[in-house]
Motif scaffolding. Structure first.
Motif, PDB file in Angstrom:
ATOM      1  N   UNK A   1       4.538  -0.356   0.796  1.00  0.00           N
ATOM      2  CA  UNK A   1       4.527  -0.466  -0.666  1.00  0.00           C
ATOM      3  C   UNK A   1       5.568  -1.487  -1.116  1.00  0.00           C
ATOM      4  N   UNK A   2       5.225  -2.268  -2.117  1.00  0.00           N
ATOM      5  CA  UNK A   2       6.147  -3.238  -2.705  1.00  0.00           C
ATOM      6  C   UNK A   2       6.155  -3.052  -4.218  1.00  0.00           C
ATOM      7  N   UNK A   3       7.341  -2.870  -4.787  1.00  0.00           N
ATOM      8  CA  UNK A   3       7.493  -2.742  -6.233  1.00  0.00           C
ATOM      9  C   UNK A   3       8.403  -3.852  -6.724  1.00  0.00           C
TER      10      UNK A   3
ATOM     11  N   UNK B   1       2.350  -2.992  -5.337  1.00  0.00           N
ATOM     12  CA  UNK B   1       1.283  -3.342  -4.414  1.00  0.00           C
ATOM     13  C   UNK B   1       1.397  -2.442  -3.194  1.00  0.00           C
ATOM     14  N   UNK B   2       0.281  -1.815  -2.769  1.00  0.00           N
ATOM     15  CA  UNK B   2       0.353  -0.944  -1.594  1.00  0.00           C
ATOM     16  C   UNK B   2      -0.058  -1.712  -0.345  1.00  0.00           C
TER      17      UNK B   2
ATOM     18  N   UNK C   1      -3.241  -3.723  -0.244  1.00  0.00           N
ATOM     19  CA  UNK C   1      -3.382  -4.840  -1.161  1.00  0.00           C
ATOM     20  C   UNK C   1      -3.785  -4.449  -2.563  1.00  0.00           C
ATOM     21  N   UNK C   2      -3.941  -3.144  -2.838  1.00  0.00           N
ATOM     22  CA  UNK C   2      -4.232  -2.697  -4.198  1.00  0.00           C
ATOM     23  C   UNK C   2      -2.994  -2.940  -5.060  1.00  0.00           C
ATOM     24  N   UNK C   3      -3.202  -3.364  -6.302  1.00  0.00           N
ATOM     25  CA  UNK C   3      -2.075  -3.782  -7.128  1.00  0.00           C
ATOM     26  C   UNK C   3      -2.146  -3.162  -8.521  1.00  0.00           C
TER      27      UNK C   3
END
Length: 331
Positions: A94-96, A116-117, A120-122
């Motif tokens: 996960x990226x925040x 973004x998980x 690749x869902x954002x």
């Protein structure tokens, strides 16, 4: 952290026991302590009152500011300062992203921008001038995006689903509209609040959430009731919650859970909280799960999390003398 699709629920209603505030206050944000405007000494990533991830500034081998998680020490989460944004990454992929301290308004500092998980869902957030989220757009990634494009050619990177927020003059969410990429509204969530003089809630407490379809037909209703309490003594505390099934069962018995006596509604409550003289939860009765006895845990509150008078982690971070001075002042 929950999967991206599941995490959207926290934007709608804060889950118990931090409930119930129908605002976007559950959306994570950064808090900064000490240091310089560009590189604060301590950064706190708050997902809620019960989940605060704390990072302390250090210097890497090149002399550039880097952040090490100290709560708990050794955690694999990372936080980096990239231009005017902070980027938080987890071991799960996960990226925040968040604003740093560059925005001129207090509301804009540390504000959530996107998530973004690993697939690749954002999730992208849009804010107004007051810092409130006005829109959340979900974009699918990987195989999910390919499937969406196959079923709706030409969608490209357009949002798969959008959540549009409306607020009242007090800054409370009054409505959330959920729409497809083509703008077709799927459903809405309508929020109602107690007014002054209400029997089972103080002014501003969340009273009801209704889910309606595009035609306005009610799909689900949740009701919340509170203990009595003046603001001077800490305000009201959540006492009863009723989900859609609770409301339906009570209605079948001729009982309105929003106005009937406590004795009448207790058998139908999804949750019932009991408090001691210090306003702490000492027992939680959950529908179908019996009860649990608690000692000294924080009571559910309608209020946004306030700054603690003691550090929310241990041990106390140590850093440069400038940061240490700021740390002492914050405490």
């Amino acid at each position: 952290m929950e999967p991206l699709t599941a995490s959207l629920s926290v934007v709608v209603v804060v889950p118990i026991p931090t409930l119930p505030v129908a605002t976007t206050s559950a959306v994570p944000r950064l808090q900064f302590i000490g240091g310089t405007r560009g590189d604060p000494c301590v950064v706190i990533l708050a997902f809620g009152s019960g989940d605060q991830r704390v990072f302390q500034r250090t210097l890497d081998a090149t002399g550039k500011a880097a952040y090490v998680r100290v709560n708990p020490a050794g955690a694999s989460d990372t936080l980096t300062h990239d231009g005017t944004t902070f980027v938080f990454r987890t071991a799960d992929g996960d990226t925040l992203t968040f604003n740093d301290q560059a925005p001129s308004t207090l509301q804009g500092k540390g504000q959530f921008l996107s998530r973004t998980d690993a697939a690749g869902n954002r999730l992208d957030a849009t804010h107004d001038r007051d810092g409130s989220i006005t829109r959340l757009d979900v974009r699918l990634g990987g195989a999910a995006a390919a499937g969406a494009r196959a079923s709706a050619p030409g969608t490209g990177t357009a949002p798969f689903e959008s959540y549009v927020f409306s607020y009242d003059a007090a800054g409370r969410v009054t409505r959330i509209d959920v729409s497809r990429a083509d703008g077709t509204r799927l459903r809405s969530l309508n929020f109602a609040y107690y007014s002054t003089g209400s029997a089972y809630g103080s002014a501003g407490d969340l009273a009801r959430v209704q889910v309606v379809d595009a035609a306005g037909a009610v799909l689900d209703t949740s009701v919340f009731r509170y203990t009595a309490g003046a603001a001077a003594t800490g305000g009201s505390r959540l006492e009863y919650t009723f989900d859609g099934e609770s409301v339906r069962r009570a209605a079948a018995a001729g009982i309105d859970v929003a106005s009937a006596s406590p004795a009448s509604v207790t058998p139908y409550a999804r949750d019932l909280f009991h408090y001691d003289a210090d306003r702490r939860v000492i027992r939680h009765d959950a529908q179908g799960a019996g009860c649990s006895t608690c000692t000294g845990i924080s009571p559910p509150s309608r209020s946004r999390s306030s700054r603690s008078t003691s550090p929310p982690w241990s041990p106390t971070p140590t850093c440069s003398s400038t940061c240490a001075t700021s740390w002492s002042r914050w405490r």
